[in-house]
Design a protein around this motif. Structure first.
Motif, short mmCIF file in Angstrom:
data_model
loop_
_atom_site.label_atom_id
_atom_site.label_comp_id
_atom_site.label_asym_id
_atom_site.label_seq_id
_atom_site.Cartn_x
_atom_site.Cartn_y
_atom_site.Cartn_z
N GLY A 251 -38.90 0.08 -38.46
CA GLY A 251 -36.95 0.08 -38.53
C GLY A 251 -37.33 -0.44 -36.52
N TYR A 252 -36.21 -1.37 -36.56
CA TYR A 252 -36.25 -2.40 -35.24
C TYR A 252 -34.64 -2.20 -35.19
CZ TYR A 252 -40.45 -3.97 -36.18
OH TYR A 252 -42.38 -4.42 -36.42
N TYR A 253 -34.73 -2.47 -33.74
CA TYR A 253 -33.03 -2.55 -32.87
C TYR A 253 -33.45 -3.19 -32.10
CZ TYR A 253 -28.50 -1.02 -31.48
OH TYR A 253 -27.39 -1.08 -31.53
N MET A 254 -33.05 -3.65 -31.64
CA MET A 254 -32.11 -4.76 -32.18
C MET A 254 -33.16 -5.60 -33.02
SD MET A 254 -28.97 -3.75 -32.44
CE MET A 254 -28.22 -5.69 -33.52
N PHE A 255 -32.81 -7.07 -34.21
CA PHE A 255 -33.52 -7.28 -34.74
C PHE A 255 -33.01 -8.60 -34.38
CE2 PHE A 255 -36.54 -10.74 -37.45
CZ PHE A 255 -37.62 -9.84 -37.26
N THR A 256 -31.89 -8.66 -34.63
CA THR A 256 -30.87 -9.74 -34.45
C THR A 256 -29.94 -9.77 -33.39
OG1 THR A 256 -30.95 -10.77 -36.88
CG2 THR A 256 -29.33 -10.94 -35.78
N GLY A 257 -29.61 -10.35 -32.78
CA GLY A 257 -28.78 -10.29 -31.54
C GLY A 257 -27.78 -11.34 -32.11
N GLY A 258 -26.05 -10.31 -31.17
CA GLY A 258 -25.30 -10.27 -31.08
C GLY A 258 -24.21 -11.00 -30.23
N THR A 259 -22.62 -10.98 -30.86
CA THR A 259 -21.84 -11.34 -29.65
C THR A 259 -20.47 -10.25 -29.70
OG1 THR A 259 -22.34 -13.62 -28.88
CG2 THR A 259 -20.36 -12.32 -27.91
N ASN A 260 -20.28 -9.39 -29.19
CA ASN A 260 -18.95 -8.61 -29.38
C ASN A 260 -17.60 -9.52 -30.01
OD1 ASN A 260 -19.93 -5.71 -28.72
ND2 ASN A 260 -20.12 -6.25 -26.49
N GLY B 247 -16.07 6.32 -19.12
CA GLY B 247 -16.57 7.37 -18.95
C GLY B 247 -18.07 7.28 -18.78
N TYR B 248 -18.25 5.92 -19.50
CA TYR B 248 -19.46 5.77 -20.09
C TYR B 248 -21.00 5.70 -18.14
CZ TYR B 248 -19.77 6.62 -25.23
OH TYR B 248 -19.58 6.99 -26.07
N PRO B 249 -21.60 5.71 -18.17
CA PRO B 249 -22.48 5.40 -17.58
C PRO B 249 -23.01 4.21 -16.39
CG PRO B 249 -24.03 6.93 -18.25
CD PRO B 249 -22.64 7.25 -19.44
N ASN B 250 -23.01 3.59 -17.95
CA ASN B 250 -23.62 1.91 -17.20
C ASN B 250 -22.31 1.61 -17.83
OD1 ASN B 250 -26.72 2.71 -17.15
ND2 ASN B 250 -26.06 3.24 -19.50
N ASP B 251 -22.34 -0.08 -17.09
CA ASP B 251 -21.32 -1.39 -17.81
C ASP B 251 -22.42 -1.88 -18.03
OD1 ASP B 251 -18.65 -0.42 -16.24
OD2 ASP B 251 -18.96 -1.41 -14.94
N LEU B 252 -22.01 -3.02 -19.20
CA LEU B 252 -22.67 -3.62 -20.62
C LEU B 252 -21.55 -4.77 -20.53
CD1 LEU B 252 -25.24 -3.60 -22.21
CD2 LEU B 252 -24.17 -1.09 -21.25
N PRO B 253 -22.06 -6.13 -20.93
CA PRO B 253 -21.72 -7.76 -20.47
C PRO B 253 -20.26 -7.19 -21.52
CG PRO B 253 -23.51 -7.60 -20.54
CD PRO B 253 -23.96 -6.62 -20.92
N VAL B 254 -19.15 -7.85 -21.53
CA VAL B 254 -18.16 -7.87 -21.73
C VAL B 254 -18.53 -8.36 -23.59
CG1 VAL B 254 -15.58 -8.89 -22.29
CG2 VAL B 254 -16.68 -7.23 -20.07
N PHE B 255 -18.87 -10.11 -23.51
CA PHE B 255 -19.61 -10.13 -25.49
C PHE B 255 -20.78 -9.77 -24.99
CE2 PHE B 255 -15.40 -12.67 -23.25
CZ PHE B 255 -15.12 -12.21 -24.24
#
Length: 778
Positions: A332-341, A353-361
């Motif tokens: 089982g793979y994560y991710m196999f297909t990427g996406g956009t928020n 409150g999470y330790p990391n900043d991820l891209p908006v989209f």
């Protein structure tokens, strides 16, 4: 370069059977019975045959609905048999009581589409999912509620019950004993609440949701109710969740070794330590009730602001091969297909409150299928492994894994060959993975295996063979097909073609290794091969080689593909049956059972004919005019002022710049307007090669995409980004100061080091149109 291994010793292993006899757990056997799927303690069974399922994660809510079918057909063409997807509560019900299931939120339509494409589904319903989503997937109104989240607090359970009931209403009639929903995952990364997982299962059942297999993530020493859920594990070779300047962590390095330890205490460790102040319990072993199964093998890696891994194709394929050799019953793979928020403020961030900043989209994840539909190098490498599992999984699945007599002494050991045996005591496969990132491996100078299988000892090849760094292989031992016994081979089985009475075994040569084959006594080999003695033969590694092995009991056709062609090989189930097709560009099977695909130039597609023993050109129809690929001019309309070294931090991790920071400090380019797009089917990409810290794309004044720089190209599907002819397209690039606390891959870091001051560059902007094609009717 690391020193070569010089000591030539036999690599020995003795087959070890399963420690426990096969038995049938209640799950899927006496409870939640299914017409096709069931679980045994040794393997998964589908349609009455032992199987190694291959699942790939795709998030329907992170993709435009118009792209679902394209991505699913590509996934299936890549060997995915099961689609896994989170159902993010926050995507559906941002406002309490106003749940939405329209457009790309229509989970029922997604499940139906998967069924139409003959793909099974695992729904990961949470309600807490993580997935680098805001609040782990909780809507804000849930996150701020005065309840005991992720516990059996009645007030919290009442909220979850309403959500599950709403989800059950949407999926009414789509789960059950004959449906393609064959799995449901409860919660995610919950370590000490087994009673809560059981309660969630009861709520889901009461809402009308059912599946033959219920799962829960088991990494981090999780305490889960094994009678209720199948433990699933993960394996990432690198991750964004460690500190920016952290060395390559042992929890990542362990996945480049064969092992019977499936737990990974590193996954989710940042959240455990940040929110609970504690680390994982001691690693847990797979349950005796079920085979080892994974749901999160690295398909790539997300990019956080403070740390930005970029796994190479072989980094991904090596981990996968190791898990198969270690006894995986489910890939089982994560991710196999990427996406956009789907909109702003839905990403994981320090603001919540999470330790990391991820891209908006951006949630491209460097996945085998990127967010824009572009295939990464990992796709072809995994596709080969999946073709092998489809053809030989019924043999492989019941085989236990045996580690060799001499195993590496630790993750620093770069001299001991990494390999494992899966066998039934008579036949089997030797898995070799001689690759890892970050720390180069030397040439392994002389590999010769000696295997004890029952009363027999098999030593091969006849002379030791050098194993180049980068080798990822699975070599057969005592493989019986059509009355012919292949004693061993130094090439990997790819697939079986044709009818059982006259099959063609397709082998893929390994780069830098001569393909040798050895047959049982009494076998006659026809075709261009050099006899080595003792029933062994060598084939030309540079060209496709067709051979026929004959015995008094039957005949086996054999095709050996050179390594470079093997990377272009697609094994597809078409209206003709199982086919081997060569293509450097994406292809799949269309609704009519014929080949289809897309190409940035004239497609070159070849199909193998088992009758002629040759590759033949595939005639295509529906191709439009010559595809467009051109460079867009970019005018810098604003230079960047001096940029702060830091935009803040949380728990020692750098914070991403805000919208205001980007508007104040980024340099700005105006891209040449697009006059028109090519007519006809296909899609068009904007490919941006750049360097810096953060980039954003604005269309007519609205931010539509963003990216944290890691050295890779940024690919954007123009239609999905809202780019239309004549639209104003602006590109913001925030310079990256040398002192900024952001961990980037080695090549990117070198460019950073070479920069004179802050790094900001726009190298090229290209517009690339991929033209759709279909196989012409016969």
């Amino acid at each position: 370069m690391p020193p070569e291994q010089t000591t030539l010793e036999l690599l020995t292993a003795t087959h070890r059977p399963h420690e426990r006899a096969l038995h049938l757990p209640p799950m899927s056997n006496t409870l939640d019975q299914h017409t096709r799927w069931r679980v045994t303690s040794h393997y998964i069974e589908v349609d009455g045959r032992p199987t190694v399922p291959v699942s790939g994660e795709i998030h329907f809510s992170r993709l435009p609905r118009s792209r679902w079918e394209d991505r699913l057909r590509l996934m299936k063409a890549g060997g995915i048999t099961v689609v896994a997807c989170y159902v993010f509560w926050i995507h559906h019900e941002q406002v309490e009581g106003e749940a939405r299931f329209d457009g790309n939120l229509d989970v029922a339509a997604f499940v139906r589409l998967c069924a139409a494409l003959e793909l099974d589904v695992v729904l990961r319903i949470g309600p807490w999912c993580h997935g680098e989503v805001r609040n782990g997937g909780f809507p804000d109104w849930v996150q701020t509620a005065a309840v005991g989240h992720r516990t059996n607090d009645p007030a919290y359970l009442a909220m979850v019950e309403r959500w599950f009931n709403r989800l059950g209403t949407e999926l009414a009639g789509l789960t059950g004993p004959a449906s393609n929903v064959i799995g449901i995952q409860l919660e995610n990364e919950l370590y000490d609440q087994p009673g809560h997982i059981t309660r969630l299962k009861n709520l889901a059942r009461a809402a009308g949701l059912s599946a033959p297999i219920w799962t829960a993530t088991a990494w981090g020493g999780a305490d889960i109710p094994e009678e209720e859920v199948l433990p699933v594990f993960g394996g990432y070779g690198d991750g964004f969740w460690v500190d920016a300047d952290a060395p390559w962590d042992p929890t990542f390095r362990q996945h480049y070794f064969f092992s019977h330890q499936w737990d990974d205490p590193g996954i989710g460790a940042d959240l455990r330590e940040h929110f609970a102040g504690s680390e994982a319990e001691p690693p847990r072993s797979p349950s005796a009730l079920y085979p080892p199964a994974t749901c999160e093998l690295t398909g790539g890696m997300a990019t956080a602001y403070q740390r930005r891994p970029w796994p190479a194709g072989k980094d991904v394929a090596a981990v996968a091969n190791n898990k198969i050799g270690s006894g995986s019953g489910w890939q089982g793979y994560y991710m196999f297909t990427g996406g956009t928020n789907p909109s702003v403020r839905l990403q994981e961030s320090q603001a919540t409150g999470y330790p990391n900043d991820l891209p908006v989209f951006d949630y491209d994840f460097h996945a085998p299928i990127g967010a824009a539909g572009r295939l990464a190098p990992s796709f072809a490498l995994l596709r080969r492994q999946h073709a092998f599992l489809a053809a030989f999984g019924d043999r492989l699945a019941p085989m236990p894994s045996t580690l060799p007599d001499q195993v590496p002494v630790g993750v620093e050991d770069s001299q001991t060959l990494r390999w494992a045996l899966r066998s039934d005591g008579e036949s089997g496969f030797v898995f070799i993975t001689w690759h890892q990132p970050h720390v180069p491996l030397p040439l392994y100078a002389g590999a010769q295996f000696s295997l004890s299988l029952g009363e027999e000892r098999i030593t091969f090849p006849g002379q030791p063979v050098a194993i180049p760094a980068g080798t990822i292989a699975a070599w057969p031992v005592n493989l019986d097909l059509a009355g012919v016994r292949l004693r061993w081979a130094t090439a990997s089985p790819l697939t079986l073609l044709g009818p059982e009475a006259a099959p063609t075994l397709v082998l893929a040569a390994e780069a830098g290794i001569e393909p040798q084959l050895c047959f049982a006594q009494g076998t006659v080999l026809e075709g261009p091969a050099v006899a080595l003695g003792g029933g062994a033969y060598a084939a030309d590694p540079t060209t496709p080689t067709a051979l026929t092995a004959r015995t008094s009991e039957g005949a086996l056709n054999i095709l050996i593909l050179p390594a470079d062609l093997a990377d272009q090989a697609w094994v597809l189930d078409t209206r003709r049956g199982r086919e081997l097709v060569l293509s450097a560009d994406p292809l799949w099977v269309g609704a009519d059972g014929r080949l289809a695909g897309r190409s940035p130039g004239s497609p070159a597609i070849r199909r193998y004919s088992t009758e002629s023993g040759q590759f033949e050109e595939v005639r295509v129809a529906g191709q439009g005019p010559e595809p467009a690929r051109r460079t867009l001019a970019a005018e810098r309309i604003r230079a960047a002022p001096p940029v702060p070294v830091s935009f803040g931090s949380l728990s020692g991790r750098a914070a991403a710049p805000t919208d205001r920071d980007m508007d104040e400090f980024a340099e700005v380019y105006r891209l040449e307007p697009v006059a028109a797009f090519p007519a006809g089917e296909g899609h068009t990409e904007l490919e941006i090669t750049w360097a810096g810290d953060v980039a954003r794309l604005l269309v007519d004044g609205t931010v539509v995409a963003d990216r944290f720089w890691d050295g890779s190209s940024w690919v954007i599907e123009t239609h999905d980004a809202g780019i239309r002819p004549g639209a104003e397209i602006l590109l913001q690039i925030l310079p990256l100061p040398r002192e900024a606390k952001a961990g980037v891959p080695q090549a990117a870091q070198q460019r950073r080091n070479d920069a004179d001051g802050d790094l900001a560059a726009l190298d090229t902007v290209e517009l690339i149109h991929w033209t759709a094609w279909r196989e012409a009717p016969a």
